[in-house]
Design a protein around this motif. Structure first.
Motif, mmCIF file in Angstrom:
data_model
loop_
_atom_site.group_PDB
_atom_site.id
_atom_site.type_symbol
_atom_site.label_atom_id
_atom_site.label_comp_id
_atom_site.label_asym_id
_atom_site.label_seq_id
_atom_site.Cartn_x
_atom_site.Cartn_y
_atom_site.Cartn_z
ATOM 1 N N LEU A 205 0.819 -1.218 0.000
ATOM 2 C CA LEU A 205 0.000 0.000 0.000
ATOM 3 C C LEU A 205 0.852 1.267 0.000
ATOM 4 O O LEU A 205 0.400 2.332 -0.423
ATOM 5 N N TRP A 210 1.817 1.023 -6.372
ATOM 6 C CA TRP A 210 0.482 0.566 -5.980
ATOM 7 C C TRP A 210 -0.590 1.374 -6.712
ATOM 8 O O TRP A 210 -0.482 2.576 -6.859
ATOM 9 N N GLY A 211 -1.604 0.681 -7.160
ATOM 10 C CA GLY A 211 -2.720 1.342 -7.822
ATOM 11 C C GLY A 211 -2.711 1.176 -9.330
ATOM 12 O O GLY A 211 -3.714 1.470 -9.990
ATOM 13 N N ALA A 234 -8.479 -0.996 2.069
ATOM 14 C CA ALA A 234 -7.651 -0.247 1.126
ATOM 15 C C ALA A 234 -7.331 -1.073 -0.107
ATOM 16 O O ALA A 234 -7.279 -0.556 -1.226
ATOM 17 N N VAL A 235 -7.133 -2.376 0.087
ATOM 18 C CA VAL A 235 -6.857 -3.261 -1.057
ATOM 19 C C VAL A 235 -8.079 -3.326 -1.971
ATOM 20 O O VAL A 235 -7.971 -3.211 -3.196
ATOM 21 N N ARG A 236 -9.248 -3.491 -1.358
ATOM 22 C CA ARG A 236 -10.481 -3.564 -2.167
ATOM 23 C C ARG A 236 -10.779 -2.229 -2.837
ATOM 24 O O ARG A 236 -11.250 -2.192 -3.980
ATOM 25 N N ALA A 237 -10.467 -1.137 -2.143
ATOM 26 C CA ALA A 237 -10.740 0.195 -2.703
ATOM 27 C C ALA A 237 -9.910 0.453 -3.951
ATOM 28 O O ALA A 237 -10.305 1.249 -4.811
ATOM 29 N N ALA A 238 -8.769 -0.220 -4.047
ATOM 30 C CA ALA A 238 -7.918 -0.060 -5.225
ATOM 31 C C ALA A 238 -8.380 -0.929 -6.390
ATOM 32 O O ALA A 238 -7.721 -0.954 -7.438
ATOM 33 N N GLY A 239 -9.492 -1.648 -6.185
ATOM 34 C CA GLY A 239 -10.047 -2.458 -7.270
ATOM 35 C C GLY A 239 -9.573 -3.890 -7.292
ATOM 36 O O GLY A 239 -9.833 -4.614 -8.265
ATOM 37 N N TRP A 240 -8.891 -4.353 -6.223
ATOM 38 C CA TRP A 240 -8.404 -5.730 -6.178
ATOM 39 C C TRP A 240 -9.466 -6.642 -5.570
ATOM 40 O O TRP A 240 -10.065 -6.309 -4.547
#
Length: 453
Positions: A205, A210-211, A234-240
């Protein structure tokens, strides 16, 4: 080398390490990957316990290998020695019939309760785990997985590597974890699935890379320790696509399955039992928990290991009288059969007559946006017998008072579960496996530590 022998290795994640596992199985021997993070004094008793015929090392660990050899009868072989580079006459080896219960490898546990124990992982365990994982996690020949977890750890071999090989897919070996290298490998190698422990997720992160989009990437699995909700978010918010897993060296290590949608809807829950694996919850007196409830998680099935090398007493402790593996973990089950891991049974402490499971408390503390890592241990108290003490690592550039954190916890937990004291530290002590060294935290009790209350 032949049937029944053990081959020890002291090396990183390299192709030859994989070849040695396959070759060992072909001749009926077992691979013993040693933890190169340990000191020579820690490795010597492991070698004495394992009694391998040879120890194979490389340039990176050559000096350590020479220091740890306790027995001149153990042959030391160096993969990077020039002699290995010259062609030599091939001699026909005798292939051995592989029995399902014969050990494929011996993995030594991190030793949080004493000297490390050699877990015997039979061929049937690796095979059943691979088949069940492929089915549950929908792995195929199109999948590519980066492996950063050291190959002295079951996560390095059996979370994605052996299942992906079983499916006909590909593995990218990375010798260590660097967040930038990891993200580069995802892009350049076309990786589709990956494992990352929470500490690695923290580093990812913060990485400049990242991103960036990874169109072919399907999902990321977190394991090894509970993942802080803020990190998972935060991981899910990045689209993962992201899911949490659970397992142990002695079983699986892939014990549950759930969809990424289920994982997002119920953070902290690990799902339902994977194929072939039976699960029960047991109370302290051995009684089964029927339906929804909480108890020690016990397991039975082909993914269960064959016991500890030369440790009949430890084996009796590891299994119930009716043959179920005791995980030592307290789990909670919903009416529809989903599971959540609450914490270690041996880490439980009793405060005012009530059981407190540190894992449950830590999960709540980790919900605070300023908390990066948390560990809770029981400390003596004249009034309540024991109370919780929280050791907290803060997110960089944040400030948090102990009273604020305790108030946060009190809104989400019963009063007896709220830590009575808080200590802020720069880092938590860890074992060679990367897990928190709780014994070291218990030893710190009573020492003056700056900060906290």
């Amino acid at each position: 080398m032949g049937r029944g022998d053990r081959i020890a290795t002291l090396m990183g994640n390299r192709f030859e390490h994989v070849a040695l596992l396959m070759a060992s199985g072909r001749i009926g021997a077992a691979l013993v990957p040693l933890n190169w993070r340990l000191a020579a004094a820690e490795l010597r008793p492991i070698l004495q316990d394992a009694r391998p015929r040879c120890l194979i090392t490389d340039t990176s660990y050559r000096a350590l290998a020479h220091r740890v050899l306790p027995d001149p009868a153990i042959t030391l072989l160096d993969l990077d020695d020039e002699a290995w580079m010259h062609p030599r006459e091939a001699r026909g080896g005798r292939l051995s019939r592989v029995e399902p219960d014969a050990p494929a490898m011996v993995l030594y546990t991190s030793g949080s309760t004493g000297r490390p124990k050699g877990a015997l992982l039979p061929h049937r365990q690796l095979y059943a785990n691979a088949v069940a994982t492929c089915r549950a996690w929908k792995l195929s020949a199109d999948d590519v997985a980066p492996i950063t977890t050291p190959l002295f750890h079951t996560g390095g071999w059996n979370v994605f590597a052996t299942p992906v090989w079983h499916a006909g897919g590909s593995v990218v070996l990375l010798d260590g974890f660097d967040p930038d290298d990891f993200l580069t490998a995802l892009a350049e190698e076309g990786c589709t699935v990956a494992l990352a422990v929470p500490t690695q997720l923290h580093l990812l992160l913060q990485s400049p890379g990242w991103g960036a989009p990874h169109p072919g990437f399907r999902y990321l699995v977190s394991g090894g320790a509970p993942c802080p909700p803020s990190v998972a978010g935060a991981v899910r918010a990045a689209g993962w696509s992201f899911r949490e897993g659970y397992g142990l060296t002695e079983c699986g290590p892939n014990c549950f399955t759930q969809t990424v949608e289920e994982s997002a809807a119920e953070p902290g829950w690990v799902g339902r039992p994977i194929d072939f694996l039976e699960m029960e919850l047991r109370l302290e007196d051995g009684a089964r928990v029927v339906g929804a409830g909480r108890g020690e998680l016990v397991l039975r099935g082909p993914q269960v290991f064959a016991g500890y090398l030369g440790s009949p007493e430890k084996n009796r402790e590891a299994f119930t009288r009716d043959g179920w593996l005791r995980t030592g973990d307290v789990a909670e089950r919903t009416p529809n059969g989903r599971y959540r891991i609450c914490g270690r049974l041996k880490e439980m402490f009793i405060s005012g007559g009530e059981n407190v499971y540190p894992g449950e408390v830590e999960a709540v503390l980790l919900e605070h946006p300023s908390v990066s890592e948390a560990a809770v241990v029981g400390v003596p108290d004249e009034k309540w017998g024991e109370v919780g003490r929280a050791w907290i690592v803060l997110v960089p550039d944040t400030v948090l008072e102990a009273t604020e954190l305790r108030d946060f916890a009190r809104e989400r937990l019963a009063g007896y579960k709220v830590p009575k004291s808080v200590r802020f530290v720069d880092e938590l002590p860890r074992l060679g496996s990367g897990k928190i060294d709780r014994a070291a935290l218990v030893e710190r009790v009573g020492r003056p530590v700056p900060g906290g209350s």
